[in-house]
Scaffold this active site. Sequence first.
Site, short mmCIF file in Angstrom:
data_model
loop_
_atom_site.label_atom_id
_atom_site.label_comp_id
_atom_site.label_asym_id
_atom_site.label_seq_id
_atom_site.Cartn_x
_atom_site.Cartn_y
_atom_site.Cartn_z
N ASP A 210 -24.87 19.41 -68.40
CA ASP A 210 -25.40 20.61 -67.76
C ASP A 210 -26.59 21.18 -68.53
O ASP A 210 -27.40 21.91 -67.96
CB ASP A 210 -24.31 21.67 -67.59
CG ASP A 210 -23.62 22.04 -68.88
OD1 ASP A 210 -23.64 21.22 -69.83
OD2 ASP A 210 -23.04 23.14 -68.95
N GLY B 155 -6.70 28.81 -71.58
CA GLY B 155 -6.97 27.90 -72.67
C GLY B 155 -6.85 26.43 -72.31
O GLY B 155 -6.89 25.57 -73.19
N SER C 82 -10.47 30.02 -66.35
CA SER C 82 -9.90 31.31 -65.93
C SER C 82 -10.91 32.43 -66.13
O SER C 82 -10.93 33.40 -65.36
CB SER C 82 -8.61 31.60 -66.70
OG SER C 82 -8.85 31.61 -68.10
N GLU D 201 -20.55 36.46 -69.25
CA GLU D 201 -20.00 35.64 -70.34
C GLU D 201 -20.98 35.58 -71.51
O GLU D 201 -20.59 35.61 -72.67
CB GLU D 201 -19.68 34.24 -69.82
CG GLU D 201 -18.77 33.47 -70.73
CD GLU D 201 -17.63 32.78 -70.00
OE1 GLU D 201 -16.95 31.99 -70.65
OE2 GLU D 201 -17.41 33.05 -68.81
N ASP E 220 -19.01 26.51 -64.09
CA ASP E 220 -17.70 27.11 -63.83
C ASP E 220 -17.80 28.21 -62.79
O ASP E 220 -17.00 28.27 -61.85
CB ASP E 220 -17.12 27.68 -65.13
CG ASP E 220 -16.88 26.61 -66.17
OD1 ASP E 220 -17.00 25.42 -65.85
OD2 ASP E 220 -16.58 26.98 -67.33
N TYR F 187 -19.64 21.32 -80.77
CA TYR F 187 -20.51 21.48 -79.59
C TYR F 187 -21.94 21.73 -80.03
O TYR F 187 -22.88 21.09 -79.53
CB TYR F 187 -19.98 22.64 -78.75
CG TYR F 187 -20.83 22.97 -77.54
CD1 TYR F 187 -20.70 22.25 -76.35
CD2 TYR F 187 -21.75 24.01 -77.59
CE1 TYR F 187 -21.48 22.57 -75.25
CE2 TYR F 187 -22.53 24.33 -76.49
CZ TYR F 187 -22.39 23.60 -75.32
OH TYR F 187 -23.16 23.91 -74.24
#
Length: 395
Positions: free
Chosen positions: A39, A125, A130, A163, A175, A225
């Site tokens: 992405d 998690g 979520s 976020e 997401d 990451y």
Amino acid sequence: MQKHLVNYTTEAFRSAFQSEPDFFFLAPGRINIIGEHVDYSDGFVLPAAIDKYICFAVKKIDDSETCTFFAKDFNESFSFNVNQKQIPVKQMWANYLLGVFNAVQESGKKIGGVQIAFSSTIPMGSGLSSSAALECGFAFILNQIFGLNLSKKELALIGQKSEHTFAGVKCGIMDQFASVFGKEQQVIMLDCNTLDHQYFEANLDGYSLVLFDSCVKHTHLTSGYNDRRNDVDHGKKALWKRFPEVEKFRDFNFSMLEEVRTEIGETSFKRCIYLLKEIGRVEKAAKALSEGNIEYLGELLNETHHGLSTEFEVSCEELDFMVEETLKENGVLGARIMGGGFGGCSINLIKDENIIEAIENISIKYKEKFGIDMKVYRVKISDGIREYKRNEFIV
């Protein structure tokens, strides 16, 4: 399942606010069939909304300046004044909601008082997003009951902004997009840069997608990451220096990458070659799904796991074991780690008649090897966020 969740959330609303809700909304979690870590590299992803939800029971409060939430699963409440500027707070779940309100407020839109109780069947998690369901569900609610006239794309972007700004997670758009744009029995091939997208039928006749939750999340997820992104950026810089005429990373080919291999080193080379392969697999997987070529889809999932494990190196011992053992089971066509890596779930393509046996066998083997009881989520591809009318349920 949906009726039970709505009834449960309605009871939570009654308990918290001593009144009846006027509206119900369900916001789904998501899976990603294929397309991991692409992405941020001009690639495509292939997500779908699933039948795991956050349910919101909602009442609009006229002549009020207060938004009040009751999070049933945490047994916690939170309120804020809609006329004031908000800042992040200690309750992390509240920050996702405050971030949405902040984005709406900054756009100049006005909202009034509201009471909301919510509860979820999306395992926290587990990598099923979520947080995106919470953010976009709240944005959708505000849009509906206060007539904000925001588009679906704007709702997804508001969720992402929340976020970034209030939860401190620099996530991509996948997401939120899947939660808002999901369609029953269809997957979305999404260009994460332009947000151009198209739907493909999910023809899984006789097979199902089953998630095995390793119940581990290794602490180097964030640092790992960031390291992978740095490795990729190192490769990209060399590629664009050598081939400045190429506009997007996905337009580089393997021979071009080979030309800069010595310059960028083996680590960056492995990261970049995985990404180029994965970008190609997304389009192949979308075609395979729409044509009902389930065997080929399974092969692509297996290739992705191999790449994530050996080239991008974001798997872990638990997930590699789980995938390896799952592929030995009857009726399993494909299995791979799903999500950012270093723990979380595997996504498995299993023939319906073999699912129970596979679950039993892998659960036993995984417990014997690691002493952990894995969790299992059987999922179906569902619609995105929508309002549910009271008469759809017996409440």
